[in-house]
Design an enzyme around this catalytic site. Structure first.
Site, PDB file in Angstrom:
ATOM      1  CB  THR A  80      -0.721   0.150   1.038  1.00  0.00           C
ATOM      2  OG1 THR A  80       0.011  -0.212   2.068  1.00  0.00           O
ATOM      3  CG2 THR A  80      -2.095  -1.225   1.307  1.00  0.00           C
ATOM      4  CB  ALA A  81       0.569   4.374  -1.914  1.00  0.00           C
ATOM      5  CB  SER A 108       4.049   0.170  -1.816  1.00  0.00           C
ATOM      6  OG  SER A 108       3.482   1.126  -2.712  1.00  0.00           O
ATOM      7  CE1 TYR A 131       0.737   0.107 -10.140  1.00  0.00           C
ATOM      8  CE2 TYR A 131       2.017   1.141  -7.893  1.00  0.00           C
ATOM      9  CZ  TYR A 131       0.527   0.905  -8.313  1.00  0.00           C
ATOM     10  OH  TYR A 131      -0.067   0.541  -7.697  1.00  0.00           O
ATOM     11  CB  THR A 157       0.908  -3.756  -9.757  1.00  0.00           C
ATOM     12  OG1 THR A 157       0.642  -4.342  -8.159  1.00  0.00           O
ATOM     13  CG2 THR A 157      -1.044  -3.538  -8.866  1.00  0.00           C
ATOM     14  CE  LYS A 229      -1.931  -6.127  -4.138  1.00  0.00           C
ATOM     15  NZ  LYS A 229      -2.583  -4.845  -4.979  1.00  0.00           N
ATOM     16  CB  SER A 251      -5.806  -8.533  -6.377  1.00  0.00           C
ATOM     17  OG  SER A 251      -5.867  -6.306  -5.635  1.00  0.00           O
ATOM     18  CG  HIS A 253      -5.525  -1.700  -7.713  1.00  0.00           C
ATOM     19  ND1 HIS A 253      -3.546  -1.866  -8.055  1.00  0.00           N
ATOM     20  CD2 HIS A 253      -4.419  -0.027  -6.794  1.00  0.00           C
ATOM     21  CE1 HIS A 253      -2.766  -1.036  -8.136  1.00  0.00           C
ATOM     22  NE2 HIS A 253      -3.836   0.467  -6.713  1.00  0.00           N
ATOM     23  NE  ARG A 308      -9.544   1.393   1.360  1.00  0.00           N
ATOM     24  CZ  ARG A 308      -9.675   0.477   0.018  1.00  0.00           C
ATOM     25  NH1 ARG A 308     -10.185  -0.498  -0.187  1.00  0.00           N
ATOM     26  NH2 ARG A 308      -9.425   1.458  -0.903  1.00  0.00           N
TER      27      ARG A 308
END
Length: 365
Positions: A80-81, A108, A131, A157, A229, A251, A253, A308
């Site tokens: 997660t970013a 990430s 990415y 991703t 992913k 996923s 996203h 999250r």
């Protein structure tokens, strides 16, 4: 909220109280109408558990191996970013919490802390999420850095040729801090006059031409196992196997890309059936309880990734909060296994759950 949180959901309210609205909306928001965002969580409620009784459950073993690495539970931290939006220590705090729980963290690509900072923060097994940008040499350089810093796998991703429309970020004119991993590799200056600067940055950098042959190219640049992913269909799962990936992460996203895509728990079994045990299938999206993890494992996931809730724990209490979130989920999974009559993960089978579709078919008969 009075007292300590007693479940993962209660950390979300603590995070809301701790964070500026812009950052809270960034972490919690989904794409467009947020239908898939809601479904990711609610779809779990439509799966029931079929417990077995009179089983000796004095000893419950939640441990497993992920790509050959022993972990305390089938739980990983999803990539997660920008964790420093949640807490000043950012990904370093998350990494330390993961290490103390003997849990694998996926760092990430868009982290605030550099991979070098995270790697030097503690001794642990970590994966790196990637990415591929228009400048392909950036991906190669990042993979080489991950290898040098001891990361054990690359998670590519593949569901982001363009950034999904995240309307809360547009309304808030979301401004993100600098990303240390990308300093000196790409310009981080973007025009924010028309909304989210994340959207502007993504439109300038993300490579919409990325396709299957590029996954083969990526595999050729590294000795590390490459997982992809963002897979939701059996067609893509079969292609992934054909090009030799080491695993798949089912996923959507976090429902931040294509709204009205299926909830990931509804897509999981389709992918599991397609790969037929030839490569491991991992899962993320909507997990909030140990019962959710149990259901994903029963549908064939090798392990799950938590997104999250980790951020909420980090925002509320830093490293301690992340550790509490992971331990809560592990404890809930262990309890669910005991109550369902499963002493180890291999005991969890497809027969331990019933989906809504199966119930409808039974009623028709």
């Amino acid at each position: 909220m009075a007292g300590e949180p007693v479940n993962v959901n209660e950390f979300q309210e603590l995070a809301r109280q701790a964070l500026p609205k812009m950052y809270y909306d960034f972490y919690t928001g989904g794409a467009e109408d947020q239908h898939t965002l809601r479904e990711n969580v609610e779809a779990f409620c439509r799966i029931t558990i079929r417990p077995r009784v009179l089983v000796d459950v004095c000893r419950i073993d939640t441990s497993t191996t992920i790509l050959g690495y022993k972990t305390s539970a089938p739980i990983m931290i999803a990539p997660t970013a920008m964790h420093q939006l949640a807490h000043p220590e950012g990904e370093v705090a998350t990494a330390r919490a993961a290490a103390s729980c003997n849990t694998i963290m996926a760092l990430s690509f868009t982290s605030n802390c550099s991979m070098e900072e995270v790697a030097s923060s503690c001794n642990a097994i970590r994966f790196f999420q990637l990415y591929v940008y228009k400048k392909r040499d950036i991906a190669k350089l990042m993979v080489q850095r991950a290898e040098r810093n001891g990361f054990k796998a690359i998670i590519l991703t593949v569901d982001t040729p363009r950034l999904g429309r995240r309307e809360a970020d547009i309304k808030n004119k979301m401004i993100a801090p600098r990303l240390k991993n990308l300093e000196g590799l790409v310009s981080l200056e973007v025009d924010t006059d028309k909304g989210s600067n994340l959207e502007a940055f993504a439109s300038e950098t993300l490579d919409a031409s990325l396709c299957w042959k590029d996954v083969e190219w990526l595999r050729s640049t590294t000795k590390l196992p490459v997982l992809i992913k963002g897979v939701l269909t059996h067609e893509d799962a079969i292609k992934a196997m054909e090009i030799g990936v080491a695993g798949i992460v089912v996923s959507n996203h976090g429902a931040r890309q294509l709204d009205y895509a299926p909830a990931t728990i509804n897509a999981l079994e389709e992918v599991v059936v397609a790969v037929d045990g030839k490569i491991p299938v991992f899962f993320d999206g909507g997990l909030r309880r140990g019962t959710d993890i149990f259901k994903a494992l029963a549908l064939g996931a090798k392990a799950v990734m938590i997104g999250r809730p980790v951020i909420y724990g980090l925002a509320a209490k830093g490293e301690k909060g992340v550790r509490q979130v992971i331990e809560m989920l592990k404890d809930e999974l262990e309890l669910t296994m005991a109550l369902a009559g499963c002493c180890s993960l291999k005991d969890i089978t497809r027969s331990h759950i019933k989906t809504e579709q199966e119930e409808r078919v039974r009623c028709m008969l």
